[in-house]
Design a protein around this motif. Structure first.
Motif, PDB file in Angstrom:
ATOM      1  N   PRO A 140       0.801  -1.230   0.000  1.00 21.81           N
ATOM      2  CA  PRO A 140       0.000   0.000   0.000  1.00 21.81           C
ATOM      3  C   PRO A 140       0.836   1.285   0.000  1.00 21.81           C
ATOM      4  O   PRO A 140       0.280   2.376  -0.182  1.00 21.81           O
ATOM      5  CB  PRO A 140      -0.825  -0.102   1.286  1.00 21.81           C
ATOM      6  N   VAL A 141       2.141   1.173   0.209  1.00 24.78           N
ATOM      7  CA  VAL A 141       2.977   2.376   0.295  1.00 24.78           C
ATOM      8  C   VAL A 141       3.190   2.941  -1.113  1.00 24.78           C
ATOM      9  O   VAL A 141       3.769   2.270  -1.969  1.00 24.78           O
ATOM     10  CB  VAL A 141       4.337   2.055   0.937  1.00 24.78           C
ATOM     11  N   PRO A 142       2.748   4.177  -1.383  1.00 30.15           N
ATOM     12  CA  PRO A 142       2.937   4.745  -2.724  1.00 30.15           C
ATOM     13  C   PRO A 142       4.399   5.120  -2.951  1.00 30.15           C
ATOM     14  O   PRO A 142       5.122   5.447  -1.991  1.00 30.15           O
ATOM     15  CB  PRO A 142       2.043   5.994  -2.704  1.00 30.15           C
ATOM     16  N   LEU A 144       5.681   7.766  -4.049  1.00 31.62           N
ATOM     17  CA  LEU A 144       5.984   9.137  -3.621  1.00 31.62           C
ATOM     18  C   LEU A 144       6.351   9.215  -2.145  1.00 31.62           C
ATOM     19  O   LEU A 144       7.106  10.098  -1.741  1.00 31.62           O
ATOM     20  CB  LEU A 144       4.783  10.053  -3.898  1.00 31.62           C
ATOM     21  N   ALA A 145       5.811   8.281  -1.352  1.00 33.79           N
ATOM     22  CA  ALA A 145       6.131   8.291   0.078  1.00 33.79           C
ATOM     23  C   ALA A 145       7.574   7.904   0.339  1.00 33.79           C
ATOM     24  O   ALA A 145       8.080   8.099   1.450  1.00 33.79           O
ATOM     25  CB  ALA A 145       5.192   7.336   0.823  1.00 33.79           C
ATOM     26  N   LEU A 146       8.250   7.367  -0.665  1.00 35.79           N
ATOM     27  CA  LEU A 146       9.634   6.918  -0.503  1.00 35.79           C
ATOM     28  C   LEU A 146      10.648   7.928  -1.027  1.00 35.79           C
ATOM     29  O   LEU A 146      11.833   7.610  -1.132  1.00 35.79           O
ATOM     30  CB  LEU A 146       9.818   5.577  -1.227  1.00 35.79           C
ATOM     31  N   ILE A 147      10.180   9.120  -1.361  1.00 39.07           N
ATOM     32  CA  ILE A 147      11.098  10.136  -1.877  1.00 39.07           C
ATOM     33  C   ILE A 147      12.187  10.455  -0.860  1.00 39.07           C
ATOM     34  O   ILE A 147      13.367  10.643  -1.200  1.00 39.07           O
ATOM     35  CB  ILE A 147      10.330  11.408  -2.274  1.00 39.07           C
ATOM     36  N   ILE A 167      10.212   1.166  -7.983  1.00 42.01           N
ATOM     37  CA  ILE A 167       9.213   0.729  -7.002  1.00 42.01           C
ATOM     38  C   ILE A 167       7.848   0.585  -7.672  1.00 42.01           C
ATOM     39  O   ILE A 167       7.121  -0.397  -7.460  1.00 42.01           O
ATOM     40  CB  ILE A 167       9.134   1.724  -5.830  1.00 42.01           C
ATOM     41  N   GLY A 168       7.487   1.576  -8.497  1.00 49.21           N
ATOM     42  CA  GLY A 168       6.200   1.496  -9.182  1.00 49.21           C
ATOM     43  C   GLY A 168       6.126   0.327 -10.143  1.00 49.21           C
ATOM     44  O   GLY A 168       5.091  -0.353 -10.245  1.00 49.21           O
ATOM     45  N   ALA A 169       7.210   0.063 -10.865  1.00 50.23           N
ATOM     46  CA  ALA A 169       7.218  -1.049 -11.821  1.00 50.23           C
ATOM     47  C   ALA A 169       7.210  -2.398 -11.099  1.00 50.23           C
ATOM     48  O   ALA A 169       6.630  -3.368 -11.602  1.00 50.23           O
ATOM     49  CB  ALA A 169       8.442  -0.946 -12.725  1.00 50.23           C
ATOM     50  N   ALA A 233       6.545  12.215 -11.096  1.00 50.42           N
ATOM     51  CA  ALA A 233       6.645  12.115  -9.640  1.00 50.42           C
ATOM     52  C   ALA A 233       8.088  11.966  -9.186  1.00 50.42           C
ATOM     53  O   ALA A 233       8.496  12.530  -8.168  1.00 50.42           O
ATOM     54  CB  ALA A 233       5.825  10.925  -9.154  1.00 50.42           C
ATOM     55  N   ALA A 234       8.882  11.219  -9.957  1.00 49.72           N
ATOM     56  CA  ALA A 234      10.267  10.970  -9.570  1.00 49.72           C
ATOM     57  C   ALA A 234      11.131  12.221  -9.676  1.00 49.72           C
ATOM     58  O   ALA A 234      12.216  12.273  -9.085  1.00 49.72           O
ATOM     59  CB  ALA A 234      10.857   9.862 -10.426  1.00 49.72           C
ATOM     60  N   GLU A 235      10.675  13.214 -10.429  1.00 46.33           N
ATOM     61  CA  GLU A 235      11.468  14.432 -10.615  1.00 46.33           C
ATOM     62  C   GLU A 235      10.992  15.590  -9.746  1.00 46.33           C
ATOM     63  O   GLU A 235      11.462  16.716  -9.897  1.00 46.33           O
ATOM     64  CB  GLU A 235      11.441  14.822 -12.098  1.00 46.33           C
TER      65      GLU A 235
END
Length: 291
Positions: A140-142, A144-147, A167-169, A233-235
């Protein structure tokens, strides 16, 4: 007389079946040239409908933009001019190159690890039991929360952005591979064993992975599209690229620039997706499911 009537009735019943008297009604008996002609006709019709839909979308966009200020919704012509200007200045090429530097490694790493982990967890009950609690905790962790972790572990650079994309892939490919492997029929495995295929490695190689390949390839294709979405999001935290250019233009209310670079993302996705679909059709042609 009775014996003469029976064959006549049977004969009439046999010939009364239109499919039996018309071999061309069976798709398998249709010549390849005719099938190709039908496929080309369907593809042409779909392309025509797509062109009409796209033209209608642009027309509606143009009409709506006439009722709004340019900083709210620019016209398609204004966006096109901005696109050409960005391309001519070289800024477009630079932004694409910067995004590709973390999109490619992030997509490859996330896809590879996700497929491998999904196959292992789907095949091995022990591995599934061991990893299930961790999967349920982390899924459930998106991204973006891991930035914060990306910055702390890798810094504000392409490696950090690639981490977010990976992470998304990972999760898309994990569940696609897991579901594909878990859904392989036990009867199919029994057939393989009866033919002398034994051992986990041989069964995975010759039976399980080929049978699960449609789901695995669908997950890879979905993950590729998701990774292009995650580029923005990654940028967010300062890594240069298309997403960073979109965010900067948004802060300056340069909506024409925002839309131009959104179109760039869309075009890049369409290019990669079309290429992967061609590969997917070739890989699955033996199943007769490629479309």
């Amino acid at each position: 007389m009775g014996t003469d009537d029976t064959p006549a009735v049977a004969g009439s019943e046999i010939t009364s079946d239109p499919d039996a008297s018309n071999p061309e009604s069976d798709p398998e008996t249709i010549p390849g040239s005719i099938r190709e002609s039908i496929a080309e006709s369907v593809a042409s019709r779909r392309a025509g409908y797509g062109a009409v839909g796209l033209a209608a979308f642009v027309a509606i966009w143009h009409l709506v933009s006439l009722t709004q200020p340019s900083y709210v919704l620019p016209t398609p012509a204004a966006v096109g001019a901005t696109f050409i200007e960005e391309a001519a200045s070289g800024g477009l090429t630079v932004a694409i190159g910067q995004s590709v530097l973390h999109w490619i490694p992030g997509t490859i790493a996330g896809t590879t690890l996700g497929v491998a982990a999904g196959v292992i967890a789907g095949w091995s009950r022990t591995a599934d039991d061991l990893t299930s609690p961790v999967v349920r905790l982390l899924r459930p962790v998106p991204p973006l929360a891991l930035i914060g972790f990306a910055i702390a572990w890798f810094g504000i650079n392409h490696a950090g952005a690639a981490f977010i994309i990976a992470i998304g892939a990972f999760w898309i490919n994990f569940y696609a591979a897991y579901g594909g492997v878990e859904g392989v029929s036990e009867d199919l495995l029994d057939v393989g064993r009866s033919l002398g295929i034994s051992g986990d490695r041989e069964l995975l190689r010759h039976i399980v992975i080929p049978a699960a390949s449609p789901e695995i390839l669908t997950g890879i294709r979905t993950g590729i599209g998701r990774c292009w979405m995650l580029v923005v999001a990654a940028e967010i935290f300062g890594v240069p690229g298309i997403g960073r250019r979109i965010l900067r233009a948004s802060n300056n209310l340069q909506v024409d620039v925002v839309i131009a670079y959104i179109l760039v993302l869309s075009l890049l996705f369409l290019l990669v997706d079309a290429t992967f679909r061609a590969v997917q059709r070739r890989l699955l042609v033996w199943r007769g499911e490629a479309r």
